[in-house]
Write a protein that holds these residues in place. Structure first.
Motif, PDB file in Angstrom:
ATOM      1  N   SER A  91      -6.941  15.960  11.841  1.00 39.92           N
ATOM      2  CA  SER A  91      -7.635  15.588  13.071  1.00 39.92           C
ATOM      3  C   SER A  91      -9.127  15.814  12.877  1.00 39.92           C
ATOM      4  N   GLU A  92      -9.927  14.762  13.087  1.00 43.93           N
ATOM      5  CA  GLU A  92     -11.359  14.854  12.878  1.00 43.93           C
ATOM      6  C   GLU A  92     -12.096  14.369  14.110  1.00 43.93           C
ATOM      7  N   LEU A  93     -13.341  14.817  14.234  1.00 41.66           N
ATOM      8  CA  LEU A  93     -14.192  14.434  15.347  1.00 41.66           C
ATOM      9  C   LEU A  93     -15.519  13.926  14.811  1.00 41.66           C
ATOM     10  N   THR A  94     -16.170  13.077  15.603  1.00 38.46           N
ATOM     11  CA  THR A  94     -17.499  12.579  15.273  1.00 38.46           C
ATOM     12  C   THR A  94     -18.459  13.011  16.364  1.00 38.46           C
ATOM     13  N   ALA A  95     -19.610  13.538  15.953  1.00 42.26           N
ATOM     14  CA  ALA A  95     -20.624  14.011  16.897  1.00 42.26           C
ATOM     15  C   ALA A  95     -21.790  13.035  16.940  1.00 42.26           C
ATOM     16  N   VAL A  96     -22.272  12.748  18.147  1.00 43.55           N
ATOM     17  CA  VAL A  96     -23.421  11.869  18.347  1.00 43.55           C
ATOM     18  C   VAL A  96     -24.439  12.615  19.208  1.00 43.55           C
ATOM     19  N   GLU A 113       0.841  -1.197   0.000  1.00 40.63           N
ATOM     20  CA  GLU A 113       0.000   0.000   0.000  1.00 40.63           C
ATOM     21  C   GLU A 113       0.876   1.248   0.000  1.00 40.63           C
ATOM     22  N   VAL A 114       0.565   2.182  -0.909  1.00 43.92           N
ATOM     23  CA  VAL A 114       1.343   3.417  -0.993  1.00 43.92           C
ATOM     24  C   VAL A 114       0.475   4.656  -0.796  1.00 43.92           C
ATOM     25  N   GLY A 115      -0.829   4.474  -0.666  1.00 41.73           N
ATOM     26  CA  GLY A 115      -1.701   5.623  -0.427  1.00 41.73           C
ATOM     27  C   GLY A 115      -3.154   5.203  -0.378  1.00 41.73           C
ATOM     28  N   ARG A 116      -3.959   5.959   0.370  1.00 43.87           N
ATOM     29  CA  ARG A 116      -5.397   5.713   0.419  1.00 43.87           C
ATOM     30  C   ARG A 116      -6.122   7.031   0.620  1.00 43.87           C
ATOM     31  N   VAL A 117      -7.340   7.087   0.106  1.00 45.41           N
ATOM     32  CA  VAL A 117      -8.193   8.264   0.268  1.00 45.41           C
ATOM     33  C   VAL A 117      -9.585   7.778   0.661  1.00 45.41           C
ATOM     34  N   THR A 118     -10.287   8.607   1.408  1.00 43.57           N
ATOM     35  CA  THR A 118     -11.624   8.258   1.888  1.00 43.57           C
ATOM     36  C   THR A 118     -12.566   9.421   1.662  1.00 43.57           C
ATOM     37  N   GLN A 119     -13.794   9.116   1.278  1.00 41.59           N
ATOM     38  CA  GLN A 119     -14.841  10.130   1.266  1.00 41.59           C
ATOM     39  C   GLN A 119     -16.107   9.520   1.850  1.00 41.59           C
ATOM     40  N   TRP A 120     -16.961  10.412   2.374  1.00 41.30           N
ATOM     41  CA  TRP A 120     -18.175   9.986   3.054  1.00 41.30           C
ATOM     42  C   TRP A 120     -19.353  10.152   2.117  1.00 41.30           C
ATOM     43  N   VAL A 121     -20.203   9.143   2.081  1.00 41.08           N
ATOM     44  CA  VAL A 121     -21.358   9.120   1.188  1.00 41.08           C
ATOM     45  C   VAL A 121     -22.627   9.251   2.028  1.00 41.08           C
ATOM     46  N   ASN A 122     -23.506  10.167   1.622  1.00 36.46           N
ATOM     47  CA  ASN A 122     -24.757  10.420   2.355  1.00 36.46           C
ATOM     48  C   ASN A 122     -24.490  10.817   3.803  1.00 36.46           C
ATOM     49  N   PHE A 123     -23.394  11.512   4.004  1.00 33.33           N
ATOM     50  CA  PHE A 123     -22.999  11.887   5.361  1.00 33.33           C
ATOM     51  C   PHE A 123     -22.111  13.114   5.247  1.00 33.33           C
ATOM     52  N   GLY A 124     -22.557  14.241   5.794  1.00 36.45           N
ATOM     53  CA  GLY A 124     -21.822  15.492   5.639  1.00 36.45           C
ATOM     54  C   GLY A 124     -22.627  16.458   4.799  1.00 36.45           C
ATOM     55  N   ARG A 125     -22.254  17.733   4.820  1.00 29.52           N
ATOM     56  CA  ARG A 125     -23.095  18.749   4.199  1.00 29.52           C
ATOM     57  C   ARG A 125     -22.413  19.481   3.053  1.00 29.52           C
ATOM     58  N   GLU A 126     -21.218  19.083   2.632  1.00 31.92           N
ATOM     59  CA  GLU A 126     -20.527  19.846   1.612  1.00 31.92           C
ATOM     60  C   GLU A 126     -21.369  19.952   0.344  1.00 31.92           C
ATOM     61  N   ALA A 172     -29.499  24.653  18.669  1.00 30.96           N
ATOM     62  CA  ALA A 172     -30.395  23.689  18.034  1.00 30.96           C
ATOM     63  C   ALA A 172     -30.686  24.127  16.606  1.00 30.96           C
ATOM     64  N   GLU A 173     -30.901  23.140  15.733  1.00 30.83           N
ATOM     65  CA  GLU A 173     -31.311  23.416  14.357  1.00 30.83           C
ATOM     66  C   GLU A 173     -32.510  22.542  14.023  1.00 30.83           C
ATOM     67  N   VAL A 174     -33.528  23.163  13.446  1.00 32.34           N
ATOM     68  CA  VAL A 174     -34.748  22.470  13.038  1.00 32.34           C
ATOM     69  C   VAL A 174     -34.930  22.682  11.540  1.00 32.34           C
ATOM     70  N   GLY A 197     -24.585  19.434  10.541  1.00 30.09           N
ATOM     71  CA  GLY A 197     -24.239  20.615  11.319  1.00 30.09           C
ATOM     72  C   GLY A 197     -23.679  20.294  12.688  1.00 30.09           C
ATOM     73  N   ASN A 198     -23.847  19.034  13.146  1.00 31.09           N
ATOM     74  CA  ASN A 198     -23.323  18.600  14.448  1.00 31.09           C
ATOM     75  C   ASN A 198     -23.877  19.423  15.607  1.00 31.09           C
ATOM     76  N   HIS A 199     -25.147  19.796  15.506  1.00 27.71           N
ATOM     77  CA  HIS A 199     -25.831  20.506  16.576  1.00 27.71           C
ATOM     78  C   HIS A 199     -26.998  19.650  17.076  1.00 27.71           C
ATOM     79  N   ARG A 200     -27.637  20.089  18.168  1.00 26.75           N
ATOM     80  CA  ARG A 200     -28.919  19.494  18.527  1.00 26.75           C
ATOM     81  C   ARG A 200     -29.848  19.672  17.336  1.00 26.75           C
ATOM     82  N   ARG A 201     -30.663  18.626  17.044  1.00 23.18           N
ATOM     83  CA  ARG A 201     -31.326  18.672  15.750  1.00 23.18           C
ATOM     84  C   ARG A 201     -32.675  17.976  15.751  1.00 23.18           C
TER      85      ARG A 201
END
Length: 456
Positions: free
Chosen positions: A178-183, A72-85, A220-222, A330-334
């Motif tokens: 450095s990344e974080l995950t919100a629950v 292995e010489v490299g890897r990349v990751t992207q998120w599907v149906n997750f995130g707001r970009e 909060a976001e509604v 948005g990683n807020h109360r929702r």
């Protein structure tokens, strides 16, 4: 050495081609979805097609590049149906095979509505680089014994920008972020506060206990998804006559100064189809402060927002899926609130017979790509609570019933009660943060430890 050329934005489903850009010494590329291999390429064209299924779910897509020896010489990751970009950019360094000096950066981009970029700019260690072709930017020779940072920023219409950064030289092999995950969790009724130290052995990721790094309340976001028949129902009932003086007030509300809401249309404005795969896009309003609006204005003010929008079949389940993705990222109360105006069959017939002069403002038909059960499962996977409001009663018809128990907002008292329930449940939410980026379905909570439960 490897980068995604296909950048997956919006809600992704169906068969979708996925392209990568590679540079030596990569000779093979393996694709993994949620850790499971979905195919390997041993040469150009560097494209694989994958069927993401008919139901929207969050996924982790990884491409792993290996050399001729299988290392292995490299890897990349992207998120599907997750995130707001709504826009994304990726770049791959082209190197001279003899000197290993970077020669150029190959750039790929994607924007959710398909808009072409207006401009691009690039910098190397903070100094601007000339950009004549944004898809391939020349890079000058540098001292490879020192670390360097190449940044590319692409501008799109509507003040939208996307950026990518590449680090190379010195001892840098891979660029780590450095990344974080919100629950989102809900406090039990007898608990008003929560700290990270209260959550020992409460959460596990892939079966291993993980200690959160922080807990916050935040804002909060509604997101409201409004059935376009709501406007017709308002006209038929001659609402809001008699409602405006029904005692609506902001004085006893839980909304904080930063709590916000937005509304999403139910008729798609644009659909992009790529070899059977699709991205579903809907218009939405700007975010507004909840503390500056009461229940009456929230319901009746929003109902006419999209009446002048695109004409066509409304796809409420699809719009709810998009709303869930938007508010979760948005990683807020929702919360997502879907407001329906479905009439029972008997009442539709009676109205047609007794009030033939009442003509709907729009000829609305319902269609959808995702069924309601799949969308509810998607929101549950994202830890997004769903609230169902009905302007035509608590059990007006089979479609509303399929969404689950509905709060009747057909009277001022019902609207106040539904809004209060939403406020109370949002006030009980907290956001728990974990170091690292994880799909939400990989995180489990032992409710017996603290009495907490995941937000949905």
């Amino acid at each position: 050495m490897i980068a995604f050329e296909t950048l997956l934005l919006g809600i992704i489903f169906g068969r979708v081609p996925i392209r990568v850009m590679v540079a030596p010494p990569v000779t093979t590329v393996e694709f993994r979805l949620d850790g499971a291999s979905i195919g390997t390429l041993v040469g150009p064209p560097w494209v694989i097609e994958h069927d993401f299924g008919r139901s929207p779910l969050p996924h982790e897509l990884t491409a792993i590049g290996s050399d001729a020896a299988g290392h292995e010489v490299g890897r990349v990751t992207q998120w599907v149906n997750f995130g707001r970009e709504r826009a994304a950019v990726s770049a791959l360094l082209e190197r001279d095979p003899m000197t290993r000096q970077p020669v150029a950066a190959t750039v790929a981009w994607n924007e959710a509505t398909g808009d072409k970029p207006l401009s691009a700019r690039a910098t190397l260690d903070g100094a601007p680089l000339p950009v004549t072709d944004p898809s391939r930017i020349a890079v000058p020779n540098v001292d490879l014994a020192q670390p360097h940072l190449l940044s590319v920023e692409v501008a799109f219409p509507h003040n939208l920008q996307a950026r990518t950064d590449l680090a190379f030289g010195g001892d840098i092999i891979d660029t780590a972020e450095s990344e974080l995950t919100a629950v989102a969790v809900a406090l039990p009724p007898d608990k008003e506060s929560l700290e990270a130290r209260d959550l020992q052995r409460a959460f596990s990721i892939d079966g291993v206990y993980r200690q959160p790094v922080a807990v916050e309340k935040g804002r909060a976001e509604v997101v409201l998804v409004m059935d376009r028949r709501v406007q017709d129902e308002i006209l038929f009932r001659k609402l809001p006559r008699g409602w405006s003086d029904a005692g609506f007030s902001r004085s006893d509300r839980f909304w904080g100064d930063e709590d916000r809401f937005l509304a999403v249309d139910t008729v798609p404005e644009t659909r992009h189809v790529a070899t059977g795969g699709s991205r579903i896009l809907f218009r939405h309003t700007a975010r507004r402060l909840l503390s500056r609006i009461d229940e009456f204005s929230l319901l009746f003010g929003i109902s006419s927002t999209f009446q002048s929008g695109p004409v066509g079949d409304q796809t409420i389940p699809d719009a709810v899926a998009v709303a869930g993705r938007e508010v979760a990222a948005g990683n807020h109360r929702r919360a997502v609130v879907v407001v329906l105006a479905e009439l029972p069959a008997a009442e539709r017939v009676a109205r047609s017979a007794n009030r033939p002069s009442v003509v709907p403002t729009t000829k609305i038909q319902d269609s959808y790509r995702f069924d309601i059960a799949a969308v509810k499962a998607y929101l549950a996977a994202l830890d997004v609570p769903l609230f169902v409001w009905s302007l035509t009663g608590a059990t007006p018809g089979p479609i509303t019933a399929e969404w689950g128990p509905a709060e009747s907002v057909s009277t001022p008292r019902g609207l106040r009660a539904a809004a209060k329930k939403l406020e109370v449940q949002l006030a009980a939410q907290r956001i728990v943060w974990f170091a690292g980026r994880y799909l939400p379905q990989r995180i489990t909570l032992d409710e017996s430890v603290t009495g907490l439960r995941l937000a949905p």
